[in-house]
Write an enzyme that holds these catalytic residues in place. Structure first.
Site, PDB file in Angstrom:
ATOM      1  CE  LYS A  48     -17.075  -6.858   3.075  1.00  0.00           C
ATOM      2  NZ  LYS A  48     -16.424  -8.129   3.398  1.00  0.00           N
ATOM      3  CD  GLU A  65      -1.794  -2.358   1.599  1.00  0.00           C
ATOM      4  OE1 GLU A  65      -0.605  -2.640   1.878  1.00  0.00           O
ATOM      5  OE2 GLU A  65      -2.717  -3.183   1.738  1.00  0.00           O
ATOM      6  CG  PHE A 104      -9.760  -9.927  10.770  1.00  0.00           C
ATOM      7  CD1 PHE A 104      -8.508 -10.317  11.244  1.00  0.00           C
ATOM      8  CD2 PHE A 104      -9.973  -9.916   9.401  1.00  0.00           C
ATOM      9  CE1 PHE A 104      -7.501 -10.692  10.358  1.00  0.00           C
ATOM     10  CE2 PHE A 104      -8.974 -10.291   8.519  1.00  0.00           C
ATOM     11  CZ  PHE A 104      -7.735 -10.686   8.995  1.00  0.00           C
ATOM     12  CD  GLN A 105      -7.309  -7.454   7.205  1.00  0.00           C
ATOM     13  OE1 GLN A 105      -8.204  -7.220   6.414  1.00  0.00           O
ATOM     14  NE2 GLN A 105      -6.124  -7.909   6.825  1.00  0.00           N
ATOM     15  CG  MET A 154      22.446  12.547   3.824  1.00  0.00           C
ATOM     16  SD  MET A 154      23.650  13.703   3.136  1.00  0.00           S
ATOM     17  CE  MET A 154      22.809  14.296   1.664  1.00  0.00           C
TER      18      MET A 154
END
Lengths: 164, 583
Positions: free
Chosen positions: B162, B50, B112-113, B479
């Site tokens: 959802k 993502e 969940f999630q 760096m």
């Protein structure tokens, strides 16, 4: 310096945490914050007491204004405004002498006794923060059981107003 | 038209003119993905992580000026997107991130999630929404696009439970063409009096400098900036984010400023008497220590965001407004002004600047047998004729790209300036390539950064995105190593990238072309070959000088005139001094 900032914000879930989050994320001070809906249910009115240098205060007002949920904002500090805070105090009040003393003190401060038991009084008091402090001090620390303060709210004097 | 929530989302994106949707499916967005199947107006690009989706959408937005759009699932989908959201936030990039959420009734139950996506993203978005009512879905999406793309742009998250997207619940849909929000009215017009005062101050300057930033690119004000700079004849320096807004090859451009800017631009900042900041925000990488910043200057600051003005540097003449509108007004006033710039003073000023330029602060020593990283960017510039879109990751390679690729056009230089997100370059290049399939797109990166989003090589194959990866491989986190060399007495703590993969084989494993270059003699041909392979993604693994440093450098707590100079510049400076040719 202490500043009193008044805001109109969208009455939506999360608006309060956006404002509180802004203060914590940017390290600004919050002395008190009060919030409730207005006569228009879609709007909440908020009063924030904060402190900082002129530069910090300028940033605070600008950053608050940037939040999409903030509809309008004004720093009252420079202007002519009324500031009040409300407090509940529960104190020990046992025996005729002490009970009379609490009542006498409350009269002096124009406080109202709003609940009574054999051993306690609950007192309601409105005024400036200093007045509330003075009342607690006068009440003697070991008599005070509990203090609940609302935090300050403010309104502009005269015809000026913070409305949309 | 009766549509389900999922269909509304897709139809809205179509109506809004969104072409690409960068995303990754998951439980909470299954309904939406099902609806995606039934159409081909909105093209879904399946990334491999993502973070890649957000950076790709971000790259697309930076290259086109249109908002980038992502779709991710709840929980880990949303948290993985956070880095990309914060990246866009810091650089004011319009990004729309649709996050799936667990069903409304399950919110707050540690389902969940489930994560509080609105809460997690709150500090790094311009605004975010949780959609609680399907009847508000289209309106909320319109608000999101409106907020993301207007004023000072930024990312907006729309969290959609959802149940809102369930296929069997259908409601009438009308595309909300316009929206107004009482609490959001960005001010686009600068105050005329302030603009007039600013022009007067500018014309009175003896040692002026124009300092412009990313705001010019965001507001599509390059033409206005060019006219403005030409009319005045003043030197211009640009921030890392502003490169390309004014042509990098123009003699009036004296280079980037700040931590790794040119000697001449930083010295000019230090000695100027009037500074005009245009769409720039006085970031700490630009100012050095603020107490010693531009000690002789009166400051004019144009910015669309009032909170940027006088945040770190007090503006003597603040102008809140869109850069394009304000510059247009200024050009008008300059055209009618009776006064003109002080030619004599300006000649002296330019002479001084030229003497600083003579010191060649970017100069480096070419070496036999070892490739210098700067030479790679110079070669890249030559081979692409300065016309490529260049994305970068974060570190030394980013600074070399900014220093040695001379961007003549806006939106060609795409990098994470504010947040400094390693892993940005490759997915950002995918977004750019999708937007401009016929243009050369190169990702300048390092062996550290590239490994942070390397999985997107797979996306490049799936969608045939023939970008060129220019990997400056010095086997160090360069760096960080440079800072450890300068400030920690060369105690190189955890900067050696041991057990590096064979990048050529890795590229081949992903179905691409890998070319390793070790000898400076092979650099030109390899670069040519990479860009000649028009339809292939090419991974150029270029082994560079291990301990090359980026110069000049303003260290922490130092002022513009206290730069660390390269050994070569110090030599040049000494010899100029000996000849009495330095100021």
């Amino acid at each position: 310096m202490r500043h009193i900032v008044s805001l109109l914000v969208e009455n939506e879930a999360g608006a309060l945490s956006r404002i509180a989050g802004l203060f914590s994320a940017r390290g600004y001070n919050i002395e008190s914050l009060t919030v409730a809906t207005t006569e228009d249910r879609t709007l909440s009115r908020m009063t924030i007491i904060t402190n900082g240098s002129e530069r910090i205060i300028e940033q605070i007002t600008k950053q608050l204004n940037k939040l999409v949920d903030v509809v309008k904002l004004q720093d009252f500090t420079e202007g002519n405004f009324i500031e009040r805070e409300m407090m509940f105090v529960k104190v020990k009040a046992q025996g005729d002498g002490p009970r009379a003393e609490v009542k006498r003190l409350s009269d002096i401060f124009r406080a109202r006794i709003i609940d009574v038991t054999d051993t306690t009084f609950c007192i309601e008091l409105t005024g400036s923060g200093e007045k509330l402090d003075a009342y607690i001090k006068a009440m003697h620390e070991n008599n005070v059981i509990e203090v609940v303060r609302s935090g300050s709210m403010g309104i502009l004097r005269g015809e000026k107003s913070l409305t949309i | 038209m009766e549509l389900s929530g999922s269909e509304i989302i897709i139809q809205f994106l179509k109506d809004e003119g969104v072409k690409y949707l960068f995303g990754y499916p998951g439980g909470a967005v299954l309904h939406i993905y099902d609806a995606l199947q039934n159409q081909d107006d909105v093209i879904h690009i399946l990334v491999r992580h993502e973070q890649g989706a957000t950076h790709a959408a971000d790259g697309y937005a930076r290259a086109t000026g249109k908002p980038g759009v992502c779709l991710v699932t709840s929980g880990p989908g949303a948290t993985n997107a956070v880095t990309g959201i914060a990246t866009a936030y810091m650089d004011s990039i319009p990004l729309i991130v649709i996050t799936g959420q667990v069903p409304s009734h399950a919110i707050g139950s540690d389902a969940f999630q489930e994560v509080d996506a609105v809460g997690i993203t709150r500090p790094c978005v311009k605004h975010n929404f949780l959609v609680k009512d399907i009847n508000k879905l289209a309106e909320t999406m319109k608000k999101a696009f409106y907020v993301a793309t207007t004023g000072r742009p930024g990312p907006v998250v729309i969290d959609i439970p959802k149940d809102i997207t369930a296929p069997h619940i259908k409601i009438p849909y009308v595309y909300p063409k316009q929206i107004s929000m009482r609490s959001y009215n960005p001010n686009l017009k600068g105050h005329p009096k302030q603009i007039k005062r600013a022009v007067e101050l500018l014309l009175s300057a003896k040692r002026p400098i124009i300092y412009s930033g990313g705001g010019v690119i965001i507001d599509e004000a390059s033409d206005q900036l060019r006219q403005f700079v030409r009319k005045l004849g003043y030197p211009i320096t640009q921030t890392l984010m502003g490169l390309g807004a004014f042509p990098g090859t123009d003699p009036q451009f004296i280079g980037m400023l700040g931590m790794h800017g040119t000697y001449e631009s930083n010295m000019a900042m230090h000695e100027c008497d009037v500074l005009i900041a245009i769409g720039a925000r006085f970031d700490d990488r630009i100012t050095g220590v603020t107490s010693k910043f531009c000690p002789h200057a009166q400051v004019i600051h144009i910015d669309i965001d009032p909170a940027s003005i006088s945040k770190t540097i007090k503006a003597d003449i603040p102008i809140v407004g869109g850069v394009k509108q304000v510059l247009t007004e200024m050009i008008k006033i300059l055209g009618n002004a009776r006064q003109s710039p002080d030619k004599a003073a300006l000649d002296i000023w330019w002479k001084k600047i030229k003497s600083w330029q003579d010191q060649k602060s970017y100069a480096y020593e070419q070496t036999d047998g070892v490739i210098q990283p700067q030479a790679v960017i110079e070669e890249l510039y030559k081979v692409t004729k300065g016309n490529a879109y260049i994305t970068s990751d974060v570190g030394q390679h980013q600074m070399y790209a900014a220093q040695f690729y001379h961007f003549d056009k806006p939106r060609r230089w795409i990098n994470s300036g504010g947040l400094g997100t390693m892993g940005f370059g490759l997915p950002a290049a995918m977004g750019v390539k999708l937007a401009f399939p016929k243009k050369d797109v190169a990702c300048v990166t390092g062996e550290g950064s590239i490994q942070m989003c390397i999985q997107e090589l797979s996306t490049c194959l799936q969608y045939n995105l023939p970008i060129k990866i220019i990997n400056l491989n010095n086997r160090y986190l360069g760096m960080v190593r440079q800072w450890q060399e300068f400030f920690y007495e060369k105690r190189y703590s955890h900067v050696y990238m041991d057990s590096l993969p064979d990048f050529v084989k890795l590229a081949e494993a992903y179905g691409h072309v890998g070319i390793k270059v070790e000898d400076p003699k092979d650099l030109h041909d390899a670069m040519k070959e990479a860009f000649a392979l028009k339809d292939r993604t090419v991974f150029l693994d270029i082994i560079t000088d291990q301990e090359a440093n980026v110069y000049p450098m303003i260290s922490a707590g130092k002022a513009h005139n206290e730069m660390e100079l390269s050994p070569l510049q110090q030599e040049i400076q000494a010899s100029l001094r000996a000849k009495g040719e330095t100021v």
